[in-house]
Design a protein around this motif. Structure first.
Motif, PDB file in Angstrom:
ATOM      1  N   LEU A   1      19.264 -17.674  -2.747  1.00  0.00           N
ATOM      2  CA  LEU A   1      20.395 -18.598  -2.819  1.00  0.00           C
ATOM      3  C   LEU A   1      19.944 -20.053  -2.754  1.00  0.00           C
ATOM      4  O   LEU A   1      20.652 -20.950  -3.238  1.00  0.00           O
ATOM      5  CB  LEU A   1      21.393 -18.303  -1.687  1.00  0.00           C
ATOM      6  N   GLN A   2      18.777 -20.291  -2.137  1.00  0.00           N
ATOM      7  CA  GLN A   2      18.234 -21.653  -2.095  1.00  0.00           C
ATOM      8  C   GLN A   2      17.833 -22.139  -3.489  1.00  0.00           C
ATOM      9  O   GLN A   2      17.727 -23.345  -3.728  1.00  0.00           O
ATOM     10  CB  GLN A   2      17.004 -21.697  -1.182  1.00  0.00           C
ATOM     11  N   CYS A   3      17.606 -21.206  -4.403  1.00  0.00           N
ATOM     12  CA  CYS A   3      17.091 -21.539  -5.744  1.00  0.00           C
ATOM     13  C   CYS A   3      18.182 -21.580  -6.807  1.00  0.00           C
ATOM     14  O   CYS A   3      17.867 -21.670  -8.006  1.00  0.00           O
ATOM     15  CB  CYS A   3      16.046 -20.497  -6.167  1.00  0.00           C
ATOM     16  N   VAL A   4      19.438 -21.469  -6.381  1.00  0.00           N
ATOM     17  CA  VAL A   4      20.536 -21.330  -7.344  1.00  0.00           C
ATOM     18  C   VAL A   4      21.518 -22.498  -7.198  1.00  0.00           C
ATOM     19  O   VAL A   4      21.839 -22.898  -6.072  1.00  0.00           O
ATOM     20  CB  VAL A   4      21.283 -19.991  -7.110  1.00  0.00           C
ATOM     21  N   PRO A   5      21.999 -23.063  -8.304  1.00  0.00           N
ATOM     22  CA  PRO A   5      22.976 -24.163  -8.233  1.00  0.00           C
ATOM     23  C   PRO A   5      24.248 -23.740  -7.498  1.00  0.00           C
ATOM     24  O   PRO A   5      24.595 -22.550  -7.464  1.00  0.00           O
ATOM     25  CB  PRO A   5      23.268 -24.461  -9.708  1.00  0.00           C
ATOM     26  N   GLU A   6      24.945 -24.702  -6.933  1.00  0.00           N
ATOM     27  CA  GLU A   6      26.111 -24.409  -6.099  1.00  0.00           C
ATOM     28  C   GLU A   6      27.200 -23.658  -6.858  1.00  0.00           C
ATOM     29  O   GLU A   6      27.842 -22.762  -6.298  1.00  0.00           O
ATOM     30  CB  GLU A   6      26.682 -25.714  -5.520  1.00  0.00           C
ATOM     31  N   ASP A   7      27.446 -24.011  -8.120  1.00  0.00           N
ATOM     32  CA  ASP A   7      28.504 -23.335  -8.854  1.00  0.00           C
ATOM     33  C   ASP A   7      28.187 -21.849  -9.062  1.00  0.00           C
ATOM     34  O   ASP A   7      29.081 -20.996  -9.049  1.00  0.00           O
ATOM     35  CB  ASP A   7      28.763 -24.019 -10.197  1.00  0.00           C
TER      36      ASP A   7
END
Length: 223
Positions: free
Chosen positions: A54-60
């Protein structure tokens, strides 16, 4: 040890997946994403792996995958999102095969640059669940280089088994030949430059001699 997390974008999934897998493996939690068949996933590792991803994924995108409660569910969801269904995967594999078949080394390219293109395609195949064997990469490399590499290609084909020679070794031998050719060409150009300079100096001396002779002749004539 902390690692810089790569951020996923619409255009970098293949590289992102390779880097993120390496980070999760280094953190000792990749097994939560791809568990050994029949093995029980450790709950703590699963939570850590999910948090890392999840740290590597954009917020949307995070908001859309927040309902996935395991690292494997999150990973598979992203993979499906960016690579598509099995039908789409097969279509993409065919596209990559066509790209692979059409790829040819340009006269202005170096062995490193062209080998990099082949390696990048190999990584894309792997991400889609397909595999490019070393033998295929070696044959493509030897078939695609310009004619100036013919002597070394002929040597490799004569003395090595193309089914077993590692791709990296084939690259190394072509690079060695490329560097040797460049050195010889450089030495030849230097020698030609020296010859041209010597010829120019000779012409200047001849011209000077002619002027001296002409001047001397006039002086004698005037006396």
């Amino acid at each position: 040890m902390s690692f810089p997390y790569p951020m996923l974008s619409p255009h970098n999934y293949t590289v992102w997946a390779i880097k993120t897998e390496a980070i999760l493996d280094a953190q000792g939690v990749w097994e939560a994403v791809e568990p050994v068949e029949g093995a029980q996933v450790d709950a703590k590792k699963d939570k850590k792996a999910r948090a890392y991803i999840l740290q590597c994924v954009p917020e949307d995108i995070v908001l859309q995958i927040a309902t996935k409660k395991t690292a494997k569910e999150v990973w598979d969801s992203l993979k499906t999102r960016y690579l598509g269904s099995d039908r789409v995967k097969k279509a993409r594999v065919q596209t990559l095969k066509s790209e692979f078949d059409a790829l040819q080394m340009k006269e202005t390219e170096t062995i490193d640059e062209f080998a990099g293109k082949l390696s990048a395609l190999s990584s894309k195949f792997s991400t889609l669940g397909a595999t490019l064997e070393d033998s295929s990469l070696v044959k493509k490399l030897l078939d695609s280089v310009p004619d100036k590499f013919f002597p070394i290609v002929a040597g490799i084909e004569q003395f090595y088994d193309l089914e077993s020679i590692p791709f990296e070794e084939a690259i190394g031998r072509l690079k060695a030949y490329e560097e040797r050719t460049l050195r010889l060409r450089s030495n030849t150009n230097d020698t030609e430059g020296e010859l041209l300079l010597t010829h120019a100096e000779w012409q200047m001396r001849q011209k000077g001699s002619s002027v001296d002779t002409s001047s001397g002749g006039k002086e004698r004539g005037s006396n």
